[in-house]
Structures are given as C-alpha cells and as structure tokens.
Motif scaffolding. Sequence first.
Motif, PDB file in Angstrom:
ATOM      1  N   UNK A  37      89.717  24.244  38.986  1.00 62.37           N
ATOM      2  CA  UNK A  37      90.441  25.507  38.853  1.00 62.37           C
ATOM      3  C   UNK A  37      89.472  26.598  38.422  1.00 62.37           C
ATOM      4  N   UNK A  38      89.484  27.703  39.135  1.00 57.82           N
ATOM      5  CA  UNK A  38      88.603  28.812  38.776  1.00 57.82           C
ATOM      6  C   UNK A  38      89.453  29.970  38.268  1.00 57.82           C
ATOM      7  N   UNK A  39      89.333  30.238  36.978  1.00 58.33           N
ATOM      8  CA  UNK A  39      90.057  31.365  36.399  1.00 58.33           C
ATOM      9  C   UNK A  39      89.256  32.634  36.671  1.00 58.33           C
ATOM     10  N   UNK A  40      89.802  33.484  37.515  1.00 56.57           N
ATOM     11  CA  UNK A  40      89.101  34.683  37.962  1.00 56.57           C
ATOM     12  C   UNK A  40      89.328  35.844  36.977  1.00 56.57           C
ATOM     13  N   UNK A  41      88.918  35.625  35.722  1.00 58.34           N
ATOM     14  CA  UNK A  41      89.043  36.681  34.722  1.00 58.34           C
ATOM     15  C   UNK A  41      90.480  37.074  34.405  1.00 58.34           C
ATOM     16  N   UNK A  42      91.372  36.100  34.308  1.00 59.34           N
ATOM     17  CA  UNK A  42      92.787  36.391  34.021  1.00 59.34           C
ATOM     18  C   UNK A  42      92.986  36.941  32.615  1.00 59.34           C
ATOM     19  N   UNK A  43      94.068  37.704  32.475  1.00 60.98           N
ATOM     20  CA  UNK A  43      94.380  38.293  31.162  1.00 60.98           C
ATOM     21  C   UNK A  43      95.565  37.602  30.500  1.00 60.98           C
ATOM     22  N   UNK A  44      96.149  36.610  31.163  1.00 65.27           N
ATOM     23  CA  UNK A  44      97.429  36.085  30.686  1.00 65.27           C
ATOM     24  C   UNK A  44      97.349  34.693  30.086  1.00 65.27           C
ATOM     25  N   UNK A  45      96.136  34.232  29.757  1.00 64.86           N
ATOM     26  CA  UNK A  45      96.030  32.896  29.171  1.00 64.86           C
ATOM     27  C   UNK A  45      95.990  31.800  30.215  1.00 64.86           C
ATOM     28  N   UNK A  46      95.564  32.141  31.433  1.00 71.51           N
ATOM     29  CA  UNK A  46      95.430  31.118  32.472  1.00 71.51           C
ATOM     30  C   UNK A  46      94.419  30.057  32.061  1.00 71.51           C
ATOM     31  N   UNK A  47      93.322  30.514  31.423  1.00 71.99           N
ATOM     32  CA  UNK A  47      92.296  29.523  31.075  1.00 71.99           C
ATOM     33  C   UNK A  47      92.790  28.535  30.024  1.00 71.99           C
ATOM     34  N   UNK A  48      93.640  29.009  29.120  1.00 74.90           N
ATOM     35  CA  UNK A  48      94.210  28.082  28.132  1.00 74.90           C
ATOM     36  C   UNK A  48      95.046  27.018  28.846  1.00 74.90           C
ATOM     37  N   UNK A  49      95.796  27.451  29.854  1.00 77.55           N
ATOM     38  CA  UNK A  49      96.595  26.496  30.632  1.00 77.55           C
ATOM     39  C   UNK A  49      95.685  25.503  31.353  1.00 77.55           C
TER      40      UNK A  49
END
Length: 308
Positions: A37-49
């Motif tokens: 999964x590549x988190x493209x600089x999300x602001x909503x806590x995608x990386x935490x998920x």
Amino acid sequence: MLSVVIPAFNEKENILAVVSETADVLQGAGIAFEILLVDDGSQDGTFEAIEAAAGADARVVGLRLSRNFGKEGAIMAGLANAAGVACAVMDADLQHPPALLPAMYKLWQEGAMVVQGVKSSRGAESRIQRALANLFYGMMSRFAKVDLRAASDYMLIDRKVVDILAGLPEKTRFFRGLSVYYGFSQAKVEYAVKPRQAGKTTWSLTGLISYALGSISSFTALPLQITTFLGLVMLAVFVALGAQTLFNYFTGNAVEGFTTVILLLLFIASAISISLGIIGHYLAKIYEEVKGRPVYVVEKTVGLKRNM
Ligand code: UDP
Ligand code: MG
C-alpha cells in the motif's frame, strides 16, 4: 510471489476492506502474495490504517510518501519497492474488483507479460466526461499509436516490465500507456467498474484534462506540427490575398479592404498564440524533465523487509 500495489490517497475507510478482500481472494486461489500500500501523502490517517493492517498481517507492506505526488508517482513508488515476480496495480477504493486477480495471474502464468484490466462498462459518468474520455483515447491511439480504449490502471505486469518502468528516466509518467507502449505479449480481462466503496474521488474535471494533455504530450510531439500546419494555411491565405491586393493596386482601386485587414489580423494573432501555447506546453515538459526531480519521495515504511 505476486505483489499487489495499491496507491491510496485519503482512503482511510477503504484500507481494511481492500486488504482483507484481496488477501481472501489470493489466499483462496493459492497464490503467494504481498500487498504493497502506498500512502500518497494522505491527510486523513490512511497511513495509520496501513500500519494497523501491516501489524495484523505480515504480508502487508506500507510506504508513505512525503507529500501528495499524484497517483502516477504512488504507483511508481510501489513498483520500485515490490518484490514479486509479477506486480498487479489496483485502486484502493475497490472499483477494481480483487476477484479478478486470479484470472489475471493465470494469464500471466500462461505467458502474458502485461495483463490489462479492461472496462466493460465505465461506471457512472457524466456525458461530458465520457465524451472527453473518448476524445482523449482517440487522440492517443491516432497520434501516439497506443490503443487505450477501455484500458484502466488495473493491470498485472511481469517483473521484466516492472523493471523497465521503474528504470525509466522520464518524469511525466502515464502508467497505463507506458505498460502498453513497451509491447510484450498482452492479454485482457474484462471487468465492470463498481461504484466507489467509500470516500470521494480526488479527480476534478480540470485535473483530468491536464492529466490528459500531459499524457498526450509525453507520448507524441505531433501537436507541435499544428504550428507548421497553421503556417501553411497562412501562407495559402497570403498568396490568394496578396495577388488580389496587388491586382487592386495596379488597377488603381486599392482603398477598400479594411474588413480583410481586421480578419487577417485576428486570424494571425490567434494562430500565433495557439502555436506559442503548444510550444510553451512542450517547453514546460522539457523544463520538468531537465530538472530531474524524483517522481516520489518515500518518508517512511512499515513491514518492508528489504533495503530501500
Ligand atoms: N490516488 C493517489 N493519489 C492521488 C489521487 C488518487 O494515490 O493523488 C489513488 C486513489 O487513492 C485511488 C486511485 O488512485 O486508489 C484512483 O483514484 P480515484 O478513485 O480518486 O479515481 P477514479 O476512480 O475516479 O479514477
Ligand atoms: Mg476510484
């Protein structure tokens, strides 16, 4: 092993669903896999998920880019860090059904180097969107000789193709076009586009138009010839009007023709402006490429065993 690359930008609510559905499908089909999964600089806590998903399943790997680089950059980051002998690229919003992966994998096993997911229906789209999409694909196939009608970013490509794409020096990427452009044996799998699982699309109409223009100019320099064409048209007009003007002059009635002057001025001005615009577009392209900035920057990773 199959690597499934999933670019995600503000997809917090979709991560869990897409990971579990993909894992279920691939496990059921007996395919060894990793989900990248590549988190493209999300602001909503995608990386935490993503971190939570990686903590729960060792086959899940996460990358976080330092800012939003756009889908193309995110796909490249994923491909560059994928370990599989084949890589699938899939949207995070479940518009690309993971249930198709085993069929794509099978075609790859049978020798296809590029397996394209092809839209059998384009899902819910406005008439303008559809018309613009058709125009874009028409131009791509006519000028750039890559037929992308109904193609999508849902693909499964062989390691060889992954290495070619990851090693390309160019900065303006168009994944869909590039994977087809390099040839190899191709195969297609049809699927119906489903509505988004959750969240909103981040593509605006203007965003899509500029993406389309960028993609066309990164594949063909033919629009530059429009300049030449306009020049030839002006030359033809010059020959005709020049003859008439000279004739009028020598026969002694050269006063009229103000309308012609206005029309000519307007025509020349717009032709020159359009030409300059096209040249400027390509100049900007060259500028981008010459700067040589990276297509993506990885900020941190989770579950990645290899060195970056
Ligand atoms: N995406 C991305 N970076 C962006 C925009 C989108 O990684 O700047 C991802 C997004 O999370 C999704 C995929 O690209 O997984 C397709 O995006 P979206 O669903 O918004 O586009 P559409 O399905 O309308 O083409
Ligand atoms: Mg989508």
